[in-house]
Design a protein around this motif. Structure first.
Motif, PDB file in Angstrom:
ATOM      1  N   MET A   1       5.886  -3.550 -23.708  1.00 35.91           N
ATOM      2  CA  MET A   1       4.579  -3.593 -24.345  1.00 35.91           C
ATOM      3  C   MET A   1       3.527  -4.116 -23.374  1.00 35.91           C
ATOM      4  N   GLU A   2       3.836  -5.221 -22.706  1.00 37.48           N
ATOM      5  CA  GLU A   2       2.883  -5.809 -21.763  1.00 37.48           C
ATOM      6  C   GLU A   2       2.602  -4.870 -20.593  1.00 37.48           C
ATOM      7  N   ASN A   3       3.649  -4.179 -20.119  1.00 37.06           N
ATOM      8  CA  ASN A   3       3.492  -3.245 -19.016  1.00 37.06           C
ATOM      9  C   ASN A   3       2.549  -2.107 -19.413  1.00 37.06           C
ATOM     10  N   HIS A   4       2.649  -1.667 -20.661  1.00 39.24           N
ATOM     11  CA  HIS A   4       1.775  -0.606 -21.149  1.00 39.24           C
ATOM     12  C   HIS A   4       0.317  -1.069 -21.163  1.00 39.24           C
ATOM     13  N   ARG A   5       0.089  -2.305 -21.532  1.00 38.67           N
ATOM     14  CA  ARG A   5      -1.275  -2.853 -21.540  1.00 38.67           C
ATOM     15  C   ARG A   5      -1.848  -2.891 -20.130  1.00 38.67           C
ATOM     16  N   VAL A   6      -1.039  -3.311 -19.167  1.00 41.25           N
ATOM     17  CA  VAL A   6      -1.496  -3.363 -17.777  1.00 41.25           C
ATOM     18  C   VAL A   6      -1.887  -1.959 -17.310  1.00 41.25           C
ATOM     19  N   GLU A   7      -1.098  -0.960 -17.669  1.00 41.49           N
ATOM     20  CA  GLU A   7      -1.419   0.416 -17.289  1.00 41.49           C
ATOM     21  C   GLU A   7      -2.718   0.891 -17.929  1.00 41.49           C
ATOM     22  N   ARG A   8      -2.916   0.579 -19.205  1.00 41.84           N
ATOM     23  CA  ARG A   8      -4.147   1.001 -19.890  1.00 41.84           C
ATOM     24  C   ARG A   8      -5.375   0.331 -19.293  1.00 41.84           C
ATOM     25  N   VAL A   9      -5.280  -0.964 -19.022  1.00 44.58           N
ATOM     26  CA  VAL A   9      -6.402  -1.690 -18.434  1.00 44.58           C
ATOM     27  C   VAL A   9      -6.676  -1.170 -17.022  1.00 44.58           C
ATOM     28  N   SER A  10      -5.622  -0.904 -16.277  1.00 45.44           N
ATOM     29  CA  SER A  10      -5.766  -0.368 -14.923  1.00 45.44           C
ATOM     30  C   SER A  10      -6.492   0.976 -14.945  1.00 45.44           C
ATOM     31  N   GLU A  11      -6.115   1.844 -15.862  1.00 50.75           N
ATOM     32  CA  GLU A  11      -6.758   3.156 -15.972  1.00 50.75           C
ATOM     33  C   GLU A  11      -8.219   3.027 -16.410  1.00 50.75           C
ATOM     34  N   ALA A  12      -8.499   2.124 -17.336  1.00 55.65           N
ATOM     35  CA  ALA A  12      -9.887   1.905 -17.765  1.00 55.65           C
ATOM     36  C   ALA A  12     -10.734   1.389 -16.607  1.00 55.65           C
ATOM     37  N   LEU A  13     -10.185   0.465 -15.832  1.00 58.58           N
ATOM     38  CA  LEU A  13     -10.909  -0.054 -14.665  1.00 58.58           C
ATOM     39  C   LEU A  13     -11.156   1.046 -13.641  1.00 58.58           C
ATOM     40  N   ARG A  14     -10.147   1.897 -13.406  1.00 62.55           N
ATOM     41  CA  ARG A  14     -10.305   2.992 -12.445  1.00 62.55           C
ATOM     42  C   ARG A  14     -11.432   3.937 -12.859  1.00 62.55           C
ATOM     43  N   GLU A  15     -11.470   4.291 -14.143  1.00 62.13           N
ATOM     44  CA  GLU A  15     -12.505   5.202 -14.618  1.00 62.13           C
ATOM     45  C   GLU A  15     -13.894   4.587 -14.507  1.00 62.13           C
ATOM     46  N   GLU A  16     -14.040   3.357 -14.967  1.00 60.43           N
ATOM     47  CA  GLU A  16     -15.355   2.704 -14.947  1.00 60.43           C
ATOM     48  C   GLU A  16     -15.822   2.429 -13.521  1.00 60.43           C
ATOM     49  N   LEU A  17     -14.917   1.933 -12.673  1.00 63.41           N
ATOM     50  CA  LEU A  17     -15.299   1.677 -11.281  1.00 63.41           C
ATOM     51  C   LEU A  17     -15.654   2.975 -10.563  1.00 63.41           C
ATOM     52  N   GLY A  18     -14.921   4.036 -10.849  1.00 61.28           N
ATOM     53  CA  GLY A  18     -15.239   5.326 -10.247  1.00 61.28           C
ATOM     54  C   GLY A  18     -16.641   5.773 -10.589  1.00 61.28           C
ATOM     55  N   GLU A  19     -17.003   5.617 -11.843  1.00 62.07           N
ATOM     56  CA  GLU A  19     -18.352   5.996 -12.273  1.00 62.07           C
ATOM     57  C   GLU A  19     -19.402   5.081 -11.659  1.00 62.07           C
ATOM     58  N   LEU A  20     -19.135   3.780 -11.668  1.00 61.23           N
ATOM     59  CA  LEU A  20     -20.100   2.823 -11.105  1.00 61.23           C
ATOM     60  C   LEU A  20     -20.337   3.070  -9.614  1.00 61.23           C
ATOM     61  N   ILE A  21     -19.250   3.225  -8.868  1.00 56.09           N
ATOM     62  CA  ILE A  21     -19.377   3.385  -7.418  1.00 56.09           C
ATOM     63  C   ILE A  21     -20.004   4.724  -7.071  1.00 56.09           C
ATOM     64  N   SER A  22     -19.616   5.768  -7.766  1.00 62.13           N
ATOM     65  CA  SER A  22     -20.120   7.100  -7.432  1.00 62.13           C
ATOM     66  C   SER A  22     -21.571   7.321  -7.849  1.00 62.13           C
ATOM     67  N   TYR A  23     -21.963   6.786  -9.016  1.00 63.82           N
ATOM     68  CA  TYR A  23     -23.259   7.162  -9.566  1.00 63.82           C
ATOM     69  C   TYR A  23     -24.278   6.037  -9.681  1.00 63.82           C
ATOM     70  N   GLU A  24     -23.840   4.795  -9.752  1.00 63.00           N
ATOM     71  CA  GLU A  24     -24.798   3.734 -10.050  1.00 63.00           C
ATOM     72  C   GLU A  24     -25.107   2.809  -8.878  1.00 63.00           C
ATOM     73  N   LEU A  25     -24.256   2.761  -7.871  1.00 61.66           N
ATOM     74  CA  LEU A  25     -24.568   1.954  -6.693  1.00 61.66           C
ATOM     75  C   LEU A  25     -25.442   2.779  -5.756  1.00 61.66           C
ATOM     76  N   THR A  26     -26.497   2.167  -5.260  1.00 58.41           N
ATOM     77  CA  THR A  26     -27.436   2.911  -4.411  1.00 58.41           C
ATOM     78  C   THR A  26     -27.330   2.552  -2.937  1.00 58.41           C
ATOM     79  N   ASP A  27     -26.355   1.749  -2.568  1.00 55.03           N
ATOM     80  CA  ASP A  27     -26.185   1.351  -1.170  1.00 55.03           C
ATOM     81  C   ASP A  27     -25.729   2.557  -0.345  1.00 55.03           C
ATOM     82  N   PRO A  28     -26.488   2.947   0.688  1.00 59.87           N
ATOM     83  CA  PRO A  28     -26.120   4.128   1.479  1.00 59.87           C
ATOM     84  C   PRO A  28     -24.843   3.934   2.298  1.00 59.87           C
TER      85      PRO A  28
END
Length: 124
Positions: A1-28
């Motif tokens: 059960m705990e391992n499944h939670r770590v995987e879900r949180v990891s995937e959520a972080l990957r998706e959100e960070l991907g969006e933040l880094i690709s589209y919202e950070l303006t550092d060249p």
């Protein structure tokens, strides 16, 4: 059960960070960084964020430095978007698999070119 939670949180972080880094950070300096994987520690206090980066080592270091500078902004934004009790510390590193894959393909091409084909393959 705990391992499944770590995987879900990891995937959520990957998706959100991907969006933040690709589209919202303006550092060249960040350029074309793509989040490939997020590995969480078992206690979910630390996250290794692996990125597909430019093959040039100098640009990789520059991108990692820029993301380290934006670490607090990224954590604050993640805290707003995700309903987690604690947002993990982010540690950025280049994705080794993507750089190794390119080198492996080059090695395989060299091996294929260097080996002469046998005219009559041995029969057993």
């Amino acid at each position: 059960m705990e391992n499944h939670r770590v995987e879900r949180v990891s995937e959520a972080l990957r998706e959100e960070l991907g969006e933040l880094i690709s589209y919202e950070l303006t550092d060249p300096r960040i350029g074309d960084a793509v989040v490939t994987e997020v590995l969480l520690s078992p206690d979910m206090k630390h996250a290794q964020v692996r990125l597909h980066l430019n093959p040039d080592r100098a640009k990789q270091k520059e991108t990692i430095r820029a993301l380290d500078g934006a670490r607090h902004f990224l954590r604050r934004t993640l805290a707003e978007r995700l309903t987690l009790y604690r947002i993990p510390e982010l540690h950025f590193e280049p994705d080794v698999a993507s750089s190794v894959t390119g080198r492996m393909e080059a090695f395989l091409k060299r091996v294929r070119r260097g080996r002469p084909r046998e005219e009559n393959p041995p029969t057993s």
